[in-house]
Design a protein around this motif. Sequence first.
Motif, PDB file in Angstrom:
ATOM      1  N   MET A  59      17.707  10.734  90.614  1.00 13.46           N
ATOM      2  CA  MET A  59      17.780  12.129  90.194  1.00 13.46           C
ATOM      3  C   MET A  59      19.107  12.723  90.662  1.00 13.46           C
ATOM      4  O   MET A  59      19.500  12.545  91.804  1.00 13.46           O
ATOM      5  N   THR A  61       8.803  14.819  78.342  1.00 11.63           N
ATOM      6  CA  THR A  61       9.533  14.481  79.565  1.00 11.63           C
ATOM      7  C   THR A  61      10.637  13.467  79.278  1.00 11.63           C
ATOM      8  O   THR A  61      11.783  13.625  79.730  1.00 11.63           O
ATOM      9  N   LYS A  62      10.301  12.429  78.511  1.00  8.09           N
ATOM     10  CA  LYS A  62      11.312  11.411  78.184  1.00  8.09           C
ATOM     11  C   LYS A  62      12.432  11.996  77.331  1.00  8.09           C
ATOM     12  O   LYS A  62      13.601  11.627  77.496  1.00  8.09           O
ATOM     13  N   GLU A  72      14.738  13.854  79.651  1.00  9.69           N
ATOM     14  CA  GLU A  72      15.568  12.914  80.400  1.00  9.69           C
ATOM     15  C   GLU A  72      16.701  12.367  79.540  1.00  9.69           C
ATOM     16  O   GLU A  72      17.839  12.209  80.020  1.00  9.69           O
ATOM     17  N   SER A  73      16.408  12.091  78.269  1.00  9.43           N
ATOM     18  CA  SER A  73      17.442  11.569  77.368  1.00  9.43           C
ATOM     19  C   SER A  73      18.489  12.620  77.047  1.00  9.43           C
ATOM     20  O   SER A  73      19.683  12.310  76.937  1.00  9.43           O
ATOM     21  N   ALA A 104      19.437  14.995  79.020  1.00  6.15           N
ATOM     22  CA  ALA A 104      20.290  15.063  80.212  1.00  6.15           C
ATOM     23  C   ALA A 104      21.211  13.857  80.312  1.00  6.15           C
ATOM     24  O   ALA A 104      22.372  13.985  80.715  1.00  6.15           O
ATOM     25  N   SER A 105      20.708  12.679  79.934  1.00  4.05           N
ATOM     26  CA  SER A 105      21.525  11.463  80.034  1.00  4.05           C
ATOM     27  C   SER A 105      22.723  11.505  79.094  1.00  4.05           C
ATOM     28  O   SER A 105      23.730  10.832  79.320  1.00  4.05           O
ATOM     29  N   ALA A 129      12.422  18.308  82.922  1.00  8.60           N
ATOM     30  CA  ALA A 129      13.085  17.003  82.851  1.00  8.60           C
ATOM     31  C   ALA A 129      14.590  17.142  82.658  1.00  8.60           C
ATOM     32  O   ALA A 129      15.377  16.422  83.283  1.00  8.60           O
ATOM     33  N   ASN A 174      16.011  18.791  86.081  1.00  9.50           N
ATOM     34  CA  ASN A 174      15.919  17.911  87.253  1.00  9.50           C
ATOM     35  C   ASN A 174      16.829  16.700  87.148  1.00  9.50           C
ATOM     36  O   ASN A 174      17.075  16.015  88.142  1.00  9.50           O
ATOM     37  N   ASN A 175      17.312  16.434  85.926  1.00 11.61           N
ATOM     38  CA  ASN A 175      18.266  15.334  85.752  1.00 11.61           C
ATOM     39  C   ASN A 175      19.695  15.842  85.563  1.00 11.61           C
ATOM     40  O   ASN A 175      20.550  15.123  85.070  1.00 11.61           O
TER      41      ASN A 175
END
Length: 225
Positions: A1, A34-35, A38-39, A41-42, A63, A66-67
């Motif tokens: 994280m 959530t996924k 995360e993506s 943010a990635s 998500a 936090n990322n």
Amino acid sequence: MTTPTDITNTPDNIVCVFCGSSFGNSTEFADFATKLGESIASKNWGLVYGGGSTGLMGAVAKAVHNNGSYVHGIIPSSLVSKERKSSDELNNELKKSIDNHNGITPIDEYGKTTVVKDMHTRKKLMGQEAQAFIALPGGYGTLEEIMEIITWSQLGIHNKPIVFANVNGFYDELLKFISSSIKSGFINVKNGDIFKVAKSVDDVIRLIEEYQVPDGRFNLNWEES
């Protein structure tokens, strides 16, 4: 994280996610949200969304934030108590900013919140800030929001990517309705390509990146005279 970014550091690419303030009756919905967050943010993209901290809204916002990426929630004053699970003290602070209808207040740990006076202003600001639109599962509000964005594209107001995240076949019946409208002559065949349909998070990201503006949209002048 990673450490969350400064909420004033606005990224070049921001996606708008429309989704429910509830979780629905399947864990697949929240897992997907959530996924997706995360993506987002990635990719170093930012998120603009409806400002809630409950349901799928909260899942995707948490998500992304936090990322380490930018999150901007935009919420009408009347919905603060319904779509927010934060403390009474924080909600009272939000309500104090409503008089000017442009207050920016931290939303727990999920970036920043702008409180606006009505739904129309919420949608206008989200539409202006976003470079792409994603519809996760949701109810009447989610459907109304994504369909207006599709209509705006049809009318030539914008040409940004639009993707339905068809989690576990959630949008199958809506897609059948749209197909029926095309067959019945109410929607131009080419306008059926205004939006794309994804079954996975990877598909959502890819379809945004590969989006091609379809032919057949109205070439109208929406500039103020």
